[in-house]
Enzyme design. Structure first.
Site: not given
Ligand code: ADP
Length: 323
Positions: A22, A104, A126-127, A187, A211
């Site tokens: 792009a 960075g 991605i973080d 969970e 549970r």
């Protein structure tokens, strides 16, 4: 006519190719010449430039990774390294640079901007730890890979009444783990932002077993104080207390290699067009990201060396929904 260079730097993220494409095509639409820099800042320091015509960026929108390649280039953190980059930028007569990358990489872009280079960053990691963008390119695809892993592991966990520790990427940020845990109905979740000792995981699993749950899924961020291996070492000694037998699955780099989702391709395209617009207006030294659904620019000086905080409301969600 302007000569604009584009590079991808740091950790690769699905959608980087869509962003390069792009940048090239929106730049060409303005009659600019676009050149690619191979291997991020390493290529900038060695002068590794390639022409990017409209056809050169064809057939890549769906490919994960980056066809320009990426690299970690520690030398760029030195003044000498950046002077070498400046030399090649001048020799190639580059009058605009687009840096596609994470924390960075944008800190490096800020350093270049301080040297007078007209640079614009595009939020891609991605973080999702980049200040200045609610979401970065690659996050959606990486999340969906994490989610698919959780869904698959739930099936086998329930069948055998087992617990799983599922370790996801994210460096020192818990965003990927937390969102995947919420969307995957885990969970428990262990992330760097919240102190958790391995025994708290034992107690969570024990409680889930009491549970009446048929499985216990715990999503662990790789950067947590206790990662999946550390927790597993502790849990082994408490297997009878928990009720579930424990297994560990670490996704690692598998999480990076997904075919970019619609959301990531669209985000990459919007941010790239935004970056080209910033260059055209001469508003450089900025990071282009998404804020409240809109393409928005933040000064690189504000972004550099700064980590985005996790929304505490999301953490509360994860706790309540695991009931
Ligand atoms: P990411 O951009 O995915 O966070 P890194 O943290 O590895 O990836 O950074 C990518 C590259 O950016 C580094 O290899 C280095 O070349 C450059 N960089 C990182 N930090 C700095 C800094 N403080 N100053 C200048 N350049 C930097």
């Amino acid at each position: 006519m302007r000569r604009v260079a584009v590079l991808t730097s740091g950790g690769d993220a699905p959608g980087m190719n869509a962003a390069i494409r792009a940048v090239a095509r929106t730049g060409i639409d303005r009659h600019w010449t676009i050149v690619g820099v191979r291997r991020g800042y390493a290529g900038l320091m060695s002068g590794d430039f390639v022409p990017l015509g409209a056809r050169d960026v064809g057939g890549i929108i769906h490919q994960p990774g980056t066809f320009l390649r990426s690299a970690r280039a520690p030398e760029f953190k030195t003044e000498e390294g950046r002077e070498r980059a400046l030399f090649h930028l001048n020799r190639e007569k580059i009058d605009g640079l687009v840096v596609i990358g994470g924390n960075g990489s944008q800190t490096g872009a800020a350093a270049l901007s301080n040297l007078g280079v007209p640079v614009v960053g595009i939020a891609s990691t991605i973080d999702n730890d980049l200040y200045g963008s609610d979401i970065s390119i690659g996050v959606d695809t990486a999340l969906n890979i994490g989610l698919e892993a959780i869904d698959r592991l739930r099936a086998t966990a329930s069948s055998h009444e087992r617990a799983f520790l599922i370790e996801l990427m994210g460096r020192d940020c818990g965003y990927l783990a937390l969102i995947a845990a919420i969307a995957g109905g885990a969970e428990a979740v262990v992330i760097p932002e919240v102190a958790a000792d391995p025994d708290s995981v034992v107690r969570e699993l024990q409680d889930a077993h009491r549970r009446g749950k048929s499985h216990g899924l715990v999503v662990v961020a790789e950067g947590a104080e206790y990662n999946a291996d550390a927790i597993a070492r502790h849990v082994i000694g408490h297997q009878d207390r928990i009720g579930f037998e424990l297994r560990v699955t670490k996704l690692g780099h598998v999480q990076r290699g997904g075919i970019p989702s619609v959301a990531d391709r669209l985000l990459a395209t919007r941010l790239a067009a935004g970056a080209v617009e910033q260059l055209a207006r001469g508003e450089t030294g900025t990071l282009v990201g998404l804020r409240a659904g809109e393409v928005a620019a933040t000064p690189l000086a504000e972004v550099a060396n700064r980590k985005k905080e996790l929304d505490p409301a999301l953490l509360e969600f994860a706790r309540i929904l695991a009931r």
